[in-house]
Design a protein around this motif. Structure first.
Motif, PDB file in Angstrom:
ATOM      1  N   ILE A 215       0.835  -1.202   0.000  1.00  0.00           N
ATOM      2  CA  ILE A 215       0.000   0.000   0.000  1.00  0.00           C
ATOM      3  C   ILE A 215       0.868   1.249   0.000  1.00  0.00           C
ATOM      4  O   ILE A 215       0.640   2.193  -0.765  1.00  0.00           O
ATOM      5  CB  ILE A 215      -0.940  -0.006   1.232  1.00  0.00           C
ATOM      6  CG1 ILE A 215      -1.800  -1.266   1.212  1.00  0.00           C
ATOM      7  CG2 ILE A 215      -1.804   1.234   1.255  1.00  0.00           C
ATOM      8  CD1 ILE A 215      -2.764  -1.374   2.353  1.00  0.00           C
TER       9      ILE A 215
ATOM     10  N   LEU B 109      10.195  -3.120  -5.143  1.00  0.00           N
ATOM     11  CA  LEU B 109      10.123  -4.390  -4.423  1.00  0.00           C
ATOM     12  C   LEU B 109      11.440  -5.161  -4.523  1.00  0.00           C
ATOM     13  O   LEU B 109      11.878  -5.786  -3.556  1.00  0.00           O
ATOM     14  CB  LEU B 109       8.976  -5.249  -4.975  1.00  0.00           C
ATOM     15  CG  LEU B 109       7.567  -4.698  -4.744  1.00  0.00           C
ATOM     16  CD1 LEU B 109       6.547  -5.496  -5.532  1.00  0.00           C
ATOM     17  CD2 LEU B 109       7.221  -4.723  -3.266  1.00  0.00           C
TER      18      LEU B 109
ATOM     19  N   PRO C  36      -6.630   7.322  -6.873  1.00  0.00           N
ATOM     20  CA  PRO C  36      -5.925   6.939  -5.646  1.00  0.00           C
ATOM     21  C   PRO C  36      -6.786   6.088  -4.717  1.00  0.00           C
ATOM     22  O   PRO C  36      -6.299   5.126  -4.128  1.00  0.00           O
ATOM     23  CB  PRO C  36      -5.587   8.284  -4.990  1.00  0.00           C
ATOM     24  CG  PRO C  36      -5.648   9.280  -6.066  1.00  0.00           C
ATOM     25  CD  PRO C  36      -6.586   8.779  -7.099  1.00  0.00           C
TER      26      PRO C  36
ATOM     27  N   ILE D 127      -6.881   2.636  -5.953  1.00  0.00           N
ATOM     28  CA  ILE D 127      -5.592   1.973  -5.785  1.00  0.00           C
ATOM     29  C   ILE D 127      -5.417   1.492  -4.348  1.00  0.00           C
ATOM     30  O   ILE D 127      -4.916   0.388  -4.101  1.00  0.00           O
ATOM     31  CB  ILE D 127      -4.443   2.912  -6.222  1.00  0.00           C
ATOM     32  CG1 ILE D 127      -4.451   3.038  -7.739  1.00  0.00           C
ATOM     33  CG2 ILE D 127      -3.106   2.369  -5.772  1.00  0.00           C
ATOM     34  CD1 ILE D 127      -3.387   3.933  -8.286  1.00  0.00           C
ATOM     35  N   VAL D 128      -5.867   2.310  -3.384  1.00  0.00           N
ATOM     36  CA  VAL D 128      -5.739   1.888  -1.987  1.00  0.00           C
ATOM     37  C   VAL D 128      -6.591   0.649  -1.733  1.00  0.00           C
ATOM     38  O   VAL D 128      -6.159  -0.303  -1.069  1.00  0.00           O
ATOM     39  CB  VAL D 128      -6.136   3.031  -1.028  1.00  0.00           C
ATOM     40  CG1 VAL D 128      -6.149   2.547   0.399  1.00  0.00           C
ATOM     41  CG2 VAL D 128      -5.167   4.183  -1.192  1.00  0.00           C
TER      42      VAL D 128
ATOM     43  N   ALA E 111      -4.796  -2.250  -3.309  1.00  0.00           N
ATOM     44  CA  ALA E 111      -3.585  -2.596  -2.576  1.00  0.00           C
ATOM     45  C   ALA E 111      -3.917  -3.342  -1.286  1.00  0.00           C
ATOM     46  O   ALA E 111      -3.190  -4.252  -0.884  1.00  0.00           O
ATOM     47  CB  ALA E 111      -2.782  -1.342  -2.270  1.00  0.00           C
ATOM     48  N   SER E 112      -5.034  -2.985  -0.649  1.00  0.00           N
ATOM     49  CA  SER E 112      -5.406  -3.694   0.581  1.00  0.00           C
ATOM     50  C   SER E 112      -5.715  -5.158   0.278  1.00  0.00           C
ATOM     51  O   SER E 112      -5.263  -6.056   0.997  1.00  0.00           O
ATOM     52  CB  SER E 112      -6.633  -3.065   1.230  1.00  0.00           C
ATOM     53  OG  SER E 112      -6.521  -1.677   1.217  1.00  0.00           O
TER      54      SER E 112
ATOM     55  N   VAL F   3      -4.629  -6.891  -2.236  1.00  0.00           N
ATOM     56  CA  VAL F   3      -3.389  -7.562  -2.628  1.00  0.00           C
ATOM     57  C   VAL F   3      -2.590  -7.960  -1.398  1.00  0.00           C
ATOM     58  O   VAL F   3      -2.032  -9.060  -1.327  1.00  0.00           O
ATOM     59  CB  VAL F   3      -2.555  -6.656  -3.559  1.00  0.00           C
ATOM     60  CG1 VAL F   3      -1.180  -7.250  -3.778  1.00  0.00           C
ATOM     61  CG2 VAL F   3      -3.259  -6.467  -4.877  1.00  0.00           C
ATOM     62  N   THR F   4      -2.552  -7.065  -0.397  1.00  0.00           N
ATOM     63  CA  THR F   4      -1.836  -7.396   0.839  1.00  0.00           C
ATOM     64  C   THR F   4      -2.455  -8.619   1.498  1.00  0.00           C
ATOM     65  O   THR F   4      -1.743  -9.502   1.994  1.00  0.00           O
ATOM     66  CB  THR F   4      -1.870  -6.185   1.802  1.00  0.00           C
ATOM     67  OG1 THR F   4      -1.424  -5.048   1.085  1.00  0.00           O
ATOM     68  CG2 THR F   4      -0.991  -6.422   2.994  1.00  0.00           C
TER      69      THR F   4
ATOM     70  N   LYS G 184       2.781  -9.322  -5.171  1.00  0.00           N
ATOM     71  CA  LYS G 184       2.614  -7.915  -4.801  1.00  0.00           C
ATOM     72  C   LYS G 184       2.324  -7.065  -6.032  1.00  0.00           C
ATOM     73  O   LYS G 184       1.653  -6.051  -5.953  1.00  0.00           O
ATOM     74  CB  LYS G 184       3.858  -7.395  -4.103  1.00  0.00           C
ATOM     75  CG  LYS G 184       4.092  -8.024  -2.740  1.00  0.00           C
ATOM     76  CD  LYS G 184       5.122  -7.251  -1.958  1.00  0.00           C
ATOM     77  CE  LYS G 184       5.346  -7.858  -0.597  1.00  0.00           C
ATOM     78  NZ  LYS G 184       6.207  -9.073  -0.676  1.00  0.00           N
ATOM     79  N   LEU G 185       2.822  -7.504  -7.169  1.00  0.00           N
ATOM     80  CA  LEU G 185       2.626  -6.714  -8.383  1.00  0.00           C
ATOM     81  C   LEU G 185       1.226  -6.838  -8.953  1.00  0.00           C
ATOM     82  O   LEU G 185       0.897  -6.173  -9.925  1.00  0.00           O
ATOM     83  CB  LEU G 185       3.655  -7.105  -9.443  1.00  0.00           C
ATOM     84  CG  LEU G 185       5.047  -6.526  -9.217  1.00  0.00           C
ATOM     85  CD1 LEU G 185       6.029  -7.039 -10.230  1.00  0.00           C
ATOM     86  CD2 LEU G 185       5.011  -5.008  -9.274  1.00  0.00           C
TER      87      LEU G 185
ATOM     88  N   VAL H 170      -1.053  -5.540  -7.705  1.00  0.00           N
ATOM     89  CA  VAL H 170      -1.568  -4.191  -7.451  1.00  0.00           C
ATOM     90  C   VAL H 170      -1.476  -3.299  -8.685  1.00  0.00           C
ATOM     91  O   VAL H 170      -2.328  -2.440  -8.896  1.00  0.00           O
ATOM     92  CB  VAL H 170      -0.848  -3.571  -6.233  1.00  0.00           C
ATOM     93  CG1 VAL H 170       0.538  -3.119  -6.578  1.00  0.00           C
ATOM     94  CG2 VAL H 170      -1.621  -2.425  -5.660  1.00  0.00           C
ATOM     95  N   VAL H 171      -0.466  -3.497  -9.511  1.00  0.00           N
ATOM     96  CA  VAL H 171      -0.361  -2.670 -10.715  1.00  0.00           C
ATOM     97  C   VAL H 171      -0.854  -3.407 -11.960  1.00  0.00           C
ATOM     98  O   VAL H 171      -0.571  -3.004 -13.077  1.00  0.00           O
ATOM     99  CB  VAL H 171       1.079  -2.163 -10.956  1.00  0.00           C
ATOM    100  CG1 VAL H 171       1.396  -1.004 -10.065  1.00  0.00           C
ATOM    101  CG2 VAL H 171       2.076  -3.255 -10.793  1.00  0.00           C
TER     102      VAL H 171
ATOM    103  N   CYS I 182      -3.111  -3.989 -14.724  1.00  0.00           N
ATOM    104  CA  CYS I 182      -4.063  -3.046 -15.343  1.00  0.00           C
ATOM    105  C   CYS I 182      -5.487  -3.579 -15.357  1.00  0.00           C
ATOM    106  O   CYS I 182      -6.434  -2.802 -15.353  1.00  0.00           O
ATOM    107  CB  CYS I 182      -3.656  -2.711 -16.763  1.00  0.00           C
ATOM    108  SG  CYS I 182      -1.919  -2.791 -17.107  1.00  0.00           S
TER     109      CYS I 182
ATOM    110  N   LEU J 180      -7.500  -2.357 -12.034  1.00  0.00           N
ATOM    111  CA  LEU J 180      -7.857  -0.941 -12.048  1.00  0.00           C
ATOM    112  C   LEU J 180      -8.793  -0.654 -13.212  1.00  0.00           C
ATOM    113  O   LEU J 180      -9.749   0.117 -13.090  1.00  0.00           O
ATOM    114  CB  LEU J 180      -6.592  -0.090 -12.147  1.00  0.00           C
ATOM    115  CG  LEU J 180      -6.786   1.405 -11.919  1.00  0.00           C
ATOM    116  CD1 LEU J 180      -7.274   1.657 -10.511  1.00  0.00           C
ATOM    117  CD2 LEU J 180      -5.513   2.173 -12.162  1.00  0.00           C
TER     118      LEU J 180
END
Lengths: 196, 208
Positions: free
Chosen positions: A74, A120, B66, B69-70, B73-74, B76-77, B99-100, B102-103, B105, B108
């Motif tokens: 995050i 990362l 944004p 994205i948050v 990202a949550s 994904v975590t 982890k990737l 999150v990006v 496409c 999103l």
């Protein structure tokens, strides 16, 4: 590893695009002409170097002391998103011409895997702050090199008689594959020979 | 039903929209990686589509990216921590690519193009369709690459079955290049061309 070693590694051996598959979307999407490819390459290089620096500071300065490493994903994505926004605003203010050329690509960098990827990787490899910055910069240059080569190939391909179904992205992937084949010549053994 | 099926074929995220390519090529060396990655993406996609659809009236327009994205990202975590805890081997072989997500496409893109305009039920169906379409694409690529590149098909070990199917002939003399990076790009290019061809046949049938 020495700084020269890091640069050679991220520009040639572990090239962001051709060997780690980070940043493939712009590699295919923005490589249709040389000018925009080079513009994109420089924008990515800049953001990657800055992002490596800032994520290192936040990770080792805030997250590790507070035992909040699990917030890494995050935190990193927010840093990158705000950094891109900042770059976009300052480019718009100081260089309208550059903004006109890069404008549409800048927001795309937020979702460029290469930027997040290098942040990362820096954590995984336990680089110190200068090594992280070097890796980010070299990764960006590697990206620039690959996307520039790709755009040069695609400009030529436009004039060729490509089979109908391979037109566009498919032939770009095939050309990318052949390019990656050439880049396989750069390996660890070569690095060892070069800098001992 | 339409929302589900379009992700599988007509708007297949990998072959037609060409989204989310980085993880696709990087983790497709083994079939088991493709399954794990696909599951992770489906989970994140459903979670983020639900949240975005629920919150669409509360998120101000200026900061919607944004905010999305948050949310992503949550999720994904969550996936990352769950994988590290329950399937550590898979987590290691996927590496930074968990982890990737999150990006990626696709996620999103769906939040922006679909979940922010539709209700929760449709958004879940859309997420499932796109997620399954992504996983199927990933499976096809990884099958081609693993069979040609190492002559095996790696699945989960179950009971007596050790989890690896060896293909006679290919296992002794595999075409290694397909497991390496150039092979991934070549396979992707030719599969995409194949998909274009299939779509064009379908279009022709419709016209006649």
């Amino acid at each position: 590893m020495s700084y020269i070693g890091i640069i050679i590694t991220y520009v040639f051996i572990s090239n962001m695009i051709l060997s780690q598959f980070l940043g493939l979307c712009p590699f295919i999407g923005v490589s249709k002409d040389t000018d925009s490819a080079v513009g994109m390459g420089f924008a990515v290089t800049f953001v990657m170097s800055m992002a490596s620096l800032v994520t290192w500071i936040i990770y080792h300065g805030i997250l590790v002391p507070l035992n909040l490493e699990f917030l890494q994903t995050i935190a990193f994505i927010l840093i990158i998103a705000s950094l891109v926004q900042l770059v976009e605003m300052s480019v718009q203010k100081f260089s309208p011409a550059l903004y006109k050329a890069l404008g549409i690509y800048l927001p795309l960098i937020t979702t460029n895997c290469a930027v997040m990827g290098i942040a990362l990787i820096n954590v995984r490899e336990e680089y110190n702050i200068l090594e992280s910055f070097t890796a980010g910069f070299a990764g960006g240059i590697g990206f620039l090199l690959a996307i520039f080569l790709m755009s040069a190939v695609r400009v030529k391909l436009d004039k060729e008689n490509v089979p109908r179904f391979l037109k566009g992205a498919p032939i770009a992937f095939v050309s990318g594959g052949l390019m990656a084949l050439a880049f396989m010549a750069f390996d660890r053994a070569l690095l060892a020979n070069l800098i001992g | 039903m339409f929302n589900f099926l379009k992700g599988l074929f007509r708007e297949n995220p990998i072959f037609v929209l060409a989204l989310g390519l980085c993880p696709t090529l990087a983790v497709s060396t083994q079939v088991v990686n493709a399954i794990g990655m696909g599951a992770g993406v489906i989970f994140v996609l459903i979670g983020s589509n639900i949240m975005v659809s629920l919150l669409k009236n509360f998120i101000p327009d200026e900061v919607h990216i944004p905010a999305y994205i948050v949310i992503i990202a949550s999720f994904v975590t969550i996936v990352d921590l769950l994988m590290q805890a329950f399937v550590p081997a898979l987590s290691t072989s996927l590496g930074v690519f968990v982890k990737l997500i999150v990006v990626n496409c696709i996620i999103l893109g769906r939040a922006e193009a679909f979940a922010s305009k539709n209700n929760v039920k449709d958004s879940i169906v859309d997420a499932l369709g796109m997620g399954v379409g992504f996983t199927v694409g990933l499976l096809i690529i990884s099958l081609v690459r693993e069979v040609l590149g190492s002559g095996t098909i790696t699945l989960f070990p179950m009971g007596d079955f050790e989890g690896i199917i060896r293909i006679p002939g290919l296992y002794d003399a595999p075409a290694r290049i397909f497991s390496l990076s150039p092979g991934a790009l070549l396979v992707m290019g030719f599969l995409m061309a194949g998909f274009n061809w299939l779509l064009s046949i379908k279009k022709k049938n419709k016209e006649n």
